[in-house]
Design a protein around this motif. Structure first.
Motif, PDB file in Angstrom:
ATOM      1  N   GLN A   1       0.829  -1.219   0.000  1.00 42.20           N
ATOM      2  CA  GLN A   1       0.000   0.000   0.000  1.00 42.20           C
ATOM      3  C   GLN A   1       0.856   1.260   0.000  1.00 42.20           C
ATOM      4  O   GLN A   1       0.436   2.299  -0.466  1.00 42.20           O
ATOM      5  CB  GLN A   1      -0.999   0.063   1.161  1.00 42.20           C
ATOM      6  CG  GLN A   1      -0.467  -0.345   2.489  1.00 42.20           C
ATOM      7  CD  GLN A   1      -0.977  -1.725   2.870  1.00 42.20           C
ATOM      8  OE1 GLN A   1      -0.640  -2.720   2.221  1.00 42.20           O
ATOM      9  NE2 GLN A   1      -1.785  -1.806   3.890  1.00 42.20           N
TER      10      GLN A   1
ATOM     11  N   ILE B   1       5.881  -3.486 -12.037  1.00 37.85           N
ATOM     12  CA  ILE B   1       4.417  -3.512 -12.119  1.00 37.85           C
ATOM     13  C   ILE B   1       3.939  -2.894 -13.430  1.00 37.85           C
ATOM     14  O   ILE B   1       3.021  -3.390 -14.079  1.00 37.85           O
ATOM     15  CB  ILE B   1       3.812  -2.757 -10.909  1.00 37.85           C
ATOM     16  CG1 ILE B   1       3.974  -3.590  -9.643  1.00 37.85           C
ATOM     17  CG2 ILE B   1       2.354  -2.417 -11.148  1.00 37.85           C
ATOM     18  CD1 ILE B   1       3.616  -2.851  -8.368  1.00 37.85           C
TER      19      ILE B   1
ATOM     20  N   PRO C   1       2.221  -7.065 -16.374  1.00 39.24           N
ATOM     21  CA  PRO C   1       0.851  -7.148 -15.829  1.00 39.24           C
ATOM     22  C   PRO C   1       0.628  -8.375 -14.961  1.00 39.24           C
ATOM     23  O   PRO C   1      -0.141  -8.320 -14.003  1.00 39.24           O
ATOM     24  CB  PRO C   1      -0.023  -7.223 -17.072  1.00 39.24           C
ATOM     25  CG  PRO C   1       0.833  -6.787 -18.212  1.00 39.24           C
ATOM     26  CD  PRO C   1       2.238  -7.081 -17.835  1.00 39.24           C
TER      27      PRO C   1
ATOM     28  N   ALA D   1       1.915  -7.500 -11.595  1.00 43.07           N
ATOM     29  CA  ALA D   1       1.010  -6.521 -10.996  1.00 43.07           C
ATOM     30  C   ALA D   1      -0.223  -7.222 -10.447  1.00 43.07           C
ATOM     31  O   ALA D   1      -0.640  -7.003  -9.308  1.00 43.07           O
ATOM     32  CB  ALA D   1       0.605  -5.473 -12.033  1.00 43.07           C
ATOM     33  N   ARG D   2      -0.768  -8.096 -11.257  1.00 40.10           N
ATOM     34  CA  ARG D   2      -1.959  -8.820 -10.844  1.00 40.10           C
ATOM     35  C   ARG D   2      -1.700  -9.670  -9.611  1.00 40.10           C
ATOM     36  O   ARG D   2      -2.497  -9.697  -8.672  1.00 40.10           O
ATOM     37  CB  ARG D   2      -2.432  -9.704 -12.002  1.00 40.10           C
ATOM     38  CG  ARG D   2      -3.544 -10.605 -11.608  1.00 40.10           C
ATOM     39  CD  ARG D   2      -3.943 -11.523 -12.752  1.00 40.10           C
ATOM     40  NE  ARG D   2      -4.740 -12.598 -12.195  1.00 40.10           N
ATOM     41  CZ  ARG D   2      -5.802 -13.130 -12.784  1.00 40.10           C
ATOM     42  NH1 ARG D   2      -6.176 -12.697 -13.952  1.00 40.10           N
ATOM     43  NH2 ARG D   2      -6.458 -14.095 -12.204  1.00 40.10           N
TER      44      ARG D   2
ATOM     45  N   LEU E   1       0.442  -9.252  -7.245  1.00 36.79           N
ATOM     46  CA  LEU E   1       0.563  -8.428  -6.046  1.00 36.79           C
ATOM     47  C   LEU E   1      -0.790  -7.872  -5.636  1.00 36.79           C
ATOM     48  O   LEU E   1      -1.120  -7.781  -4.450  1.00 36.79           O
ATOM     49  CB  LEU E   1       1.557  -7.289  -6.292  1.00 36.79           C
ATOM     50  CG  LEU E   1       3.010  -7.747  -6.487  1.00 36.79           C
ATOM     51  CD1 LEU E   1       3.887  -6.565  -6.869  1.00 36.79           C
ATOM     52  CD2 LEU E   1       3.533  -8.403  -5.208  1.00 36.79           C
ATOM     53  N   TRP E   2      -1.562  -7.503  -6.618  1.00 36.13           N
ATOM     54  CA  TRP E   2      -2.912  -6.994  -6.357  1.00 36.13           C
ATOM     55  C   TRP E   2      -3.729  -8.063  -5.629  1.00 36.13           C
ATOM     56  O   TRP E   2      -4.359  -7.807  -4.599  1.00 36.13           O
ATOM     57  CB  TRP E   2      -3.559  -6.621  -7.679  1.00 36.13           C
ATOM     58  CG  TRP E   2      -4.796  -5.774  -7.579  1.00 36.13           C
ATOM     59  CD1 TRP E   2      -5.699  -5.743  -6.552  1.00 36.13           C
ATOM     60  CD2 TRP E   2      -5.267  -4.833  -8.559  1.00 36.13           C
ATOM     61  NE1 TRP E   2      -6.706  -4.856  -6.841  1.00 36.13           N
ATOM     62  CE2 TRP E   2      -6.465  -4.279  -8.067  1.00 36.13           C
ATOM     63  CE3 TRP E   2      -4.812  -4.424  -9.812  1.00 36.13           C
ATOM     64  CZ2 TRP E   2      -7.202  -3.329  -8.782  1.00 36.13           C
ATOM     65  CZ3 TRP E   2      -5.550  -3.472 -10.516  1.00 36.13           C
ATOM     66  CH2 TRP E   2      -6.726  -2.931 -10.002  1.00 36.13           C
ATOM     67  N   VAL E   3      -3.669  -9.279  -6.151  1.00 35.36           N
ATOM     68  CA  VAL E   3      -4.406 -10.384  -5.545  1.00 35.36           C
ATOM     69  C   VAL E   3      -3.973 -10.596  -4.097  1.00 35.36           C
ATOM     70  O   VAL E   3      -4.789 -10.828  -3.208  1.00 35.36           O
ATOM     71  CB  VAL E   3      -4.218 -11.681  -6.355  1.00 35.36           C
ATOM     72  CG1 VAL E   3      -4.741 -12.878  -5.587  1.00 35.36           C
ATOM     73  CG2 VAL E   3      -4.928 -11.567  -7.694  1.00 35.36           C
TER      74      VAL E   3
ATOM     75  N   GLY F   1      -3.050  -8.429  -2.052  1.00 28.86           N
ATOM     76  CA  GLY F   1      -3.743  -7.415  -1.263  1.00 28.86           C
ATOM     77  C   GLY F   1      -5.221  -7.729  -1.081  1.00 28.86           C
ATOM     78  O   GLY F   1      -5.801  -7.457  -0.023  1.00 28.86           O
ATOM     79  N   LEU F   2      -5.825  -8.326  -2.078  1.00 35.18           N
ATOM     80  CA  LEU F   2      -7.235  -8.695  -1.962  1.00 35.18           C
ATOM     81  C   LEU F   2      -7.438  -9.767  -0.894  1.00 35.18           C
ATOM     82  O   LEU F   2      -8.434  -9.766  -0.168  1.00 35.18           O
ATOM     83  CB  LEU F   2      -7.774  -9.192  -3.306  1.00 35.18           C
ATOM     84  CG  LEU F   2      -7.804  -8.169  -4.440  1.00 35.18           C
ATOM     85  CD1 LEU F   2      -8.324  -8.811  -5.718  1.00 35.18           C
ATOM     86  CD2 LEU F   2      -8.652  -6.968  -4.064  1.00 35.18           C
ATOM     87  N   VAL F   3      -6.480 -10.675  -0.809  1.00 35.68           N
ATOM     88  CA  VAL F   3      -6.574 -11.707   0.222  1.00 35.68           C
ATOM     89  C   VAL F   3      -6.417 -11.077   1.611  1.00 35.68           C
ATOM     90  O   VAL F   3      -7.111 -11.452   2.552  1.00 35.68           O
ATOM     91  CB  VAL F   3      -5.531 -12.814  -0.014  1.00 35.68           C
ATOM     92  CG1 VAL F   3      -5.521 -13.804   1.137  1.00 35.68           C
ATOM     93  CG2 VAL F   3      -5.810 -13.533  -1.324  1.00 35.68           C
ATOM     94  N   ASP F   4      -5.534 -10.109   1.703  1.00 44.98           N
ATOM     95  CA  ASP F   4      -5.429  -9.331   2.935  1.00 44.98           C
ATOM     96  C   ASP F   4      -6.792  -8.796   3.348  1.00 44.98           C
ATOM     97  O   ASP F   4      -7.212  -8.923   4.503  1.00 44.98           O
ATOM     98  CB  ASP F   4      -4.504  -8.127   2.709  1.00 44.98           C
ATOM     99  CG  ASP F   4      -3.136  -8.349   3.317  1.00 44.98           C
ATOM    100  OD1 ASP F   4      -2.740  -9.527   3.444  1.00 44.98           O
ATOM    101  OD2 ASP F   4      -2.486  -7.349   3.670  1.00 44.98           O
TER     102      ASP F   4
END
Lengths: 257, 257
Positions: free
Chosen positions: A89, A120, A124, A127-128, A130-132, A134-137
DNA sequence: CGGAACCTTGAGGACGGTCAAAACAGGTGG
DNA sequence: CCACCTGTTTTGACCGTCCTCAAGGTTCCG
């Protein structure tokens, strides 16, 4: 706590939830970083701090994230195990709304923000992934809101132990059907919205019921199925198994070999 | 509840936290989407569902996200206002670990996943803006964990009201120094880990102390400074003001014109 | 060997829950 | 326009889970 100097297992975890090919993995492995050792109890981040110029990846050890009320009451909002990336973040937000503190001696790899941002932008798939992560977080936070808001003390503690067992299993730090949970009972209380006194009584009760075995801070789970039921624990929210949303397999004990 | 057919204010919100130039904004505005009306109380997403092929953006109305325990106790984990994008996570995760239900009649714009994915791939600024939106979601979850875990009933309710006031202000749906909070007291209890009976008593007490005024589901905040103090509310975690981490301005009442 | 941090236990109290009933509101259909 | 029905708010009485305060034990580490 074994030393784990590389990012291999971190990359494997990302690949579990988001497709990465050889080149993607190599690109992550090639990220410039500096290894750093951090003493137990010291702060990695303080609430209100401006964002660092790097992200820290936990190579070994554990840490926790917490917030304070005005009156100084502490709430632990997350517990971090090896392969957790602290604060992607900070790539995007200017300051921290929480503190992060080492639970044990910690080995972290500090990954430079600009290098990570470049990767990133160019890749892609990374990037994806790492994004995922964060979503699990987020999914874990949601489960904690439920845990603290709607379960009684016995269930809350049981749930916490189940989650830590599964996540530590995924991180490969389960030994001998037991795991080392380096938290004081006060910290467990801060994580579950209870007091240390009540955590103590609840742990004793769980031991007395034959659900767990404690020796020091080693936790053995004697009866996975029961504690899972008591803790109302369903690991789906950890999104460890992207292939099979409703699979029964996900309910199996993290201690099976 | 005014009709708000375009995505302009959504785009403005993204731009608040992450830099977007004219072209980026135009690209978002050009995303193919279908408008849909949803009746109050109906489900947009059910826990365990496989992910949809689209993301829903709230154009007008409100919704909430919740989870259930085994015994059927409900915990609301998030409340969504206009300009909130429901479930970019479904771009990447295969199933939902929560349900989303309409609080009022809802106008949503369903944005096609493949178009959104393409845009994310092509346009890093847009990808970043959406990512940041998810990070703020996380920050809100953390604050809720703290709220439910470590504040008493009076503070919890006060905090919830403060958060809703600020977020509805940002969404531009504050009218006349009051806001319409379309939640039953039972739902407010589910959001704060309390029972409806206790929410009722707590709201009465807040009214009696002159902090708020209720008429139906309209909430007026009579004394912003006091309720902010009672709720231990500091809006920094909403990351609405990327420019000034510690600014005093952020403490101002959302009802000032 | 000493001290600090942590765990354990007890007694009493309080915050919020449970149960139940009554008042109220808002919408629907006659 | 009224009667009704359902969902919501309100209030009271009682209860239990968990907190508070406090003291004594234990463990670990320097």
């Amino acid at each position: 706590m074994q030393s784990r100097p590389t990012m291999d297992s971190f990359i494997r975890r990302l690949a579990l939830r988001s497709p990465l090919d050889e080149a993607d993995m190599a690109a992550i492995a090639a990220l410039p970083r500096t290894k750093r050792e951090i003493k137990a109890k010291s702060y990695l981040i303080r609430e209100g701090d401006k964002s660092h110029a790097f992200c820290s990846l936990i190579l070994s050890g554990m840490a926790y994230r917490h917030k304070l009320t005005d009156q100084g009451a502490r709430q632990i909002v997350a517990i971090h195990v090896p392969d957790d990336l602290l604060d992607p973040q900070h790539l995007f937000l200017k300051f921290a709304d929480y503190s992060v503190q080492a639970l044990t001696t910690l080995e972290v790899a500090d990954i430079d923000h600009s290098a990570l941002q470049d990767l990133i932008l160019q890749n892609p798939a990374v990037a994806r992934a790492l994004w995922v992560d964060g979503l699990v977080d987020s999914a874990i936070y949601r489960e904690w809101v439920l845990n603290i808001g709607r379960r009684d003390a016995r269930s809350r503690i049981a749930h916490l132990l189940c989650e830590m067992a599964v996540r530590m299993r995924a991180a490969g730090v389960i030994e001998d059907s037991r795991f080392y949970l380096p938290m004081t009972q006060e910290q467990m209380g801060d994580a579950t919205g209870l007091t240390s006194v009540h955590v103590n009584r609840t742990l004793k009760a769980l031991t007395a019921s034959g659900l767990i075995e404690q020796t020091g801070r080693w936790i053995g789970i004697s009866d996975w199925d029961s504690i899972r039921r008591v803790g109302d624990f369903n690991p789906l929210y950890l999104h460890l198994d992207q292939s099979a949303p409703q699979s029964e397999a996900s309910l199996h004990s993290p201690f099976m070999t």
